[in-house]
Write an enzyme that holds these catalytic residues in place. Structure first.
Site, PDB file in Angstrom:
ATOM      1  N   LYS A 189      39.545  21.028  46.279  1.00  0.00           N
ATOM      2  CA  LYS A 189      38.554  21.972  45.750  1.00  0.00           C
ATOM      3  C   LYS A 189      38.579  21.972  44.219  1.00  0.00           C
ATOM      4  O   LYS A 189      37.539  21.993  43.565  1.00  0.00           O
ATOM      5  CB  LYS A 189      38.840  23.375  46.302  1.00  0.00           C
TER       6      LYS A 189
ATOM      7  N   ASP B  32      44.583  20.955  50.006  1.00  0.00           N
ATOM      8  CA  ASP B  32      43.262  21.584  50.155  1.00  0.00           C
ATOM      9  C   ASP B  32      42.815  22.179  48.810  1.00  0.00           C
ATOM     10  O   ASP B  32      41.671  21.984  48.377  1.00  0.00           O
ATOM     11  CB  ASP B  32      43.354  22.658  51.253  1.00  0.00           C
TER      12      ASP B  32
HETATM   13  N1  HSE Z   1      42.112  26.109  55.152  1.00  0.00           N
HETATM   14  C1  HSE Z   1      41.240  26.564  54.128  1.00  0.00           C
HETATM   15  C2  HSE Z   1      41.827  27.813  53.528  1.00  0.00           C
HETATM   16  C3  HSE Z   1      39.882  26.857  54.702  1.00  0.00           C
HETATM   17  O1  HSE Z   1      42.836  28.307  54.026  1.00  0.00           O
HETATM   18  O2  HSE Z   1      41.309  28.288  52.543  1.00  0.00           O
HETATM   19  C4  HSE Z   1      38.727  26.485  53.886  1.00  0.00           C
HETATM   20  O3  HSE Z   1      38.859  25.383  53.088  1.00  0.00           O
END
Ligand code: HSE
Length: 437
Positions: free
Chosen positions: A207, A203
């Protein structure tokens, strides 16, 4: 007053439902700010019957999000389905091709297809807004896309995953296990559907790949990111870091070097006194360093329905305020065709300090052997500390080394050598130290 902006929302999970509620609860205020009403006229979700705390009875329902994107009477298509391919990609493409503005919170989609989607949006003269895709409610896309023209970025780094920061914060504050903290993050709705996505750094990498493109004007290269997650961080690391004046954070870092751009996601030691070390819990932070501006640090809520909805609604409001016929700005801060090929710097050339924790047999000559491997690889040590590994440790000791600036290649070679020497009783732990004010 101008005609209402007609909004179609695909995906009514935690974020989609929050967006619909904010649009309903704040309707009067949004109308005042935008000079027109913002009305949800179409929705698409798997479950029609679920109570989402908002009345969507007047909206037209579509089972297929791509059909909503193509056929509904909407001006803006809001994609909150998630996933890098499949229905999200099909629907976003369909919306852009149909000349509709798109708002999405989908970092995986942008990491994989962002440049191709930007090309369509720019050809069609529509907006593709994605503030919620990076760092939840923090307006970092707007900042980098619109407010930093002329700046040359040298490094952008940050805490981009609320789940990981929540876990590391609780592990440190309460001495809890990794698993207990992960369960709590899931219960609070921060984690992705598959938590390995959060804890193994994917994740954050998605980003980061978007921020890298905005920072350096390069094409998105989500597969060229060095990746390590936090699942092997132990209480021993957290305690040793604390004793040495550091705190462990999962950082995404993109940095310009002589050989190219470094993109890396890994657990990182930052000085406890640094501003980024004070970012706790689900809060995210992004630091941007540039030649003109110096260092900017943005911090705020990075995960959860409301934080994400705040960014999505902001993106919709920007579209509502944009003038008809006005040529919209490029998706990644410069026209998609101007984005340069990504030039990757090899991780082996990464320069920085390192924390190395070794569990060793307690016998004569171990320290000397470790020191020799370091010297052979021209690694200068800032400190070397030995502790008992615990009351039951018997003949085991923990040795913690902190290096001065060296290279990844040198550290890997030294640790390989130490492992070959046969003094270790457990896997070595290596954590990079990041410069932060
Ligand atoms: N799962 C992500 C986090 C949420 O924990 O930041 C938003 O991308």
């Amino acid at each position: 007053m101008a005609e209402a902006l007609r909004v179609g929302i695909a995906g009514l999970g935690t974020v989609g439902a929050s967006v619909a509620r904010v649009l309903a609860d704040k309707a009067a205020e949004l109308t005042r700010q935008c000079g027109r009403d913002l009305v949800v006229t179409a929705v698409s979700a798997r479950n029609r019957g679920r109570d989402r705390g908002v009345d969507l009875g007047k909206a037209q329902w579509f089972d297929d999000p791509a059909e909503l994107a193509r056929k509904a009477d909407i001006d803006v298509f809001v994609e909150l389905i998630g996933g890098e391919d499949g229905p999200a990609l099909g629907a976003v493409k369909a919306a852009l091709e149909a000349g509709r503005h798109v708002v999405t919170a989908n970092k995986a989609l942008l990491a994989r297809h962002g440049v191709a989607l930007a090309e369509i949006a720019e050809k069609k003269g529509v907006l593709l807004n994605y503030e919620a895709a990076v760092a939840g409610g923090i307006p970092v896309i707007k900042t980098m896309r619109e407010a930093m023209a002329g700046n040359s970025v040298t490094r952008v780094f940050g805490i981009l995953n609320g789940t990981c920061n929540y876990i590391l914060t609780r592990m440190e504050a309460e001495g809890l296990s990794f698993d207990a903290c992960l369960k709590e993050a899931q219960r609070l709705g921060y984690a992705e559907a598959d938590p390995t996505f959060d804890i193994e750094g994917h994740d954050t990498a998605h980003k980061l790949s978007i921020l890298t493109s905005l920072a350096f004007g390069s094409r998105i290269a989500a597969d060229d990111i060095y990746l390590e997650g936090i699942s092997n961080i132990t209480q021993a690391d957290i305690r040793a870091a604390g004793e040495l004046g550091y705190r462990i954070k999962l950082l995404g870092v993109a940095q310009k070097t002589e050989s190219g751009i470094e993109q890396r996601v890994h657990p990182t030691m930052v000085p406890t006194s640094s501003v980024i070390a004070q970012v706790h819990g689900v809060t995210n932070a992004v630091a941007i360093e540039t030649d003109i501006l110096g260092e900017l640090l943005l911090s705020g809520p990075g995960a959860g329905g409301n934080a994400t909805a705040s960014a999505v609604v902001g993106d919709i409001a920007d579209i509502a305020k944009s003038r008809p016929g006005f040529q919209h700005g490029p998706v990644f801060g410069r026209p998609a065709r101007e984005l340069r090929p990504y030039k990757k710097a090899q991780m082996r050339s990464h320069a920085g300090g390192y924390f190395i924790r070794l569990t060793v047999h307690d016998r004569i000559g171990v320290f000397a052997a470790i020191a020799k491997r370091m010297a052979d690889n021209e690694i200068s040590l800032e400190s070397i500390v030995q502790h008992s590994a615990g009351p039951e440790a018997g003949s085991q000791k923990t040795v913690v080394l902190v290096t001065h600036e060296t290279t990844e290649a040198a550290v890997r070679k030294a640790v390989e050598g130490i492992t070959k020497d046969g003094h270790l009783t457990d896997k070595p732990q290596v954590i990079r130290i990041e410069r932060a004010e």
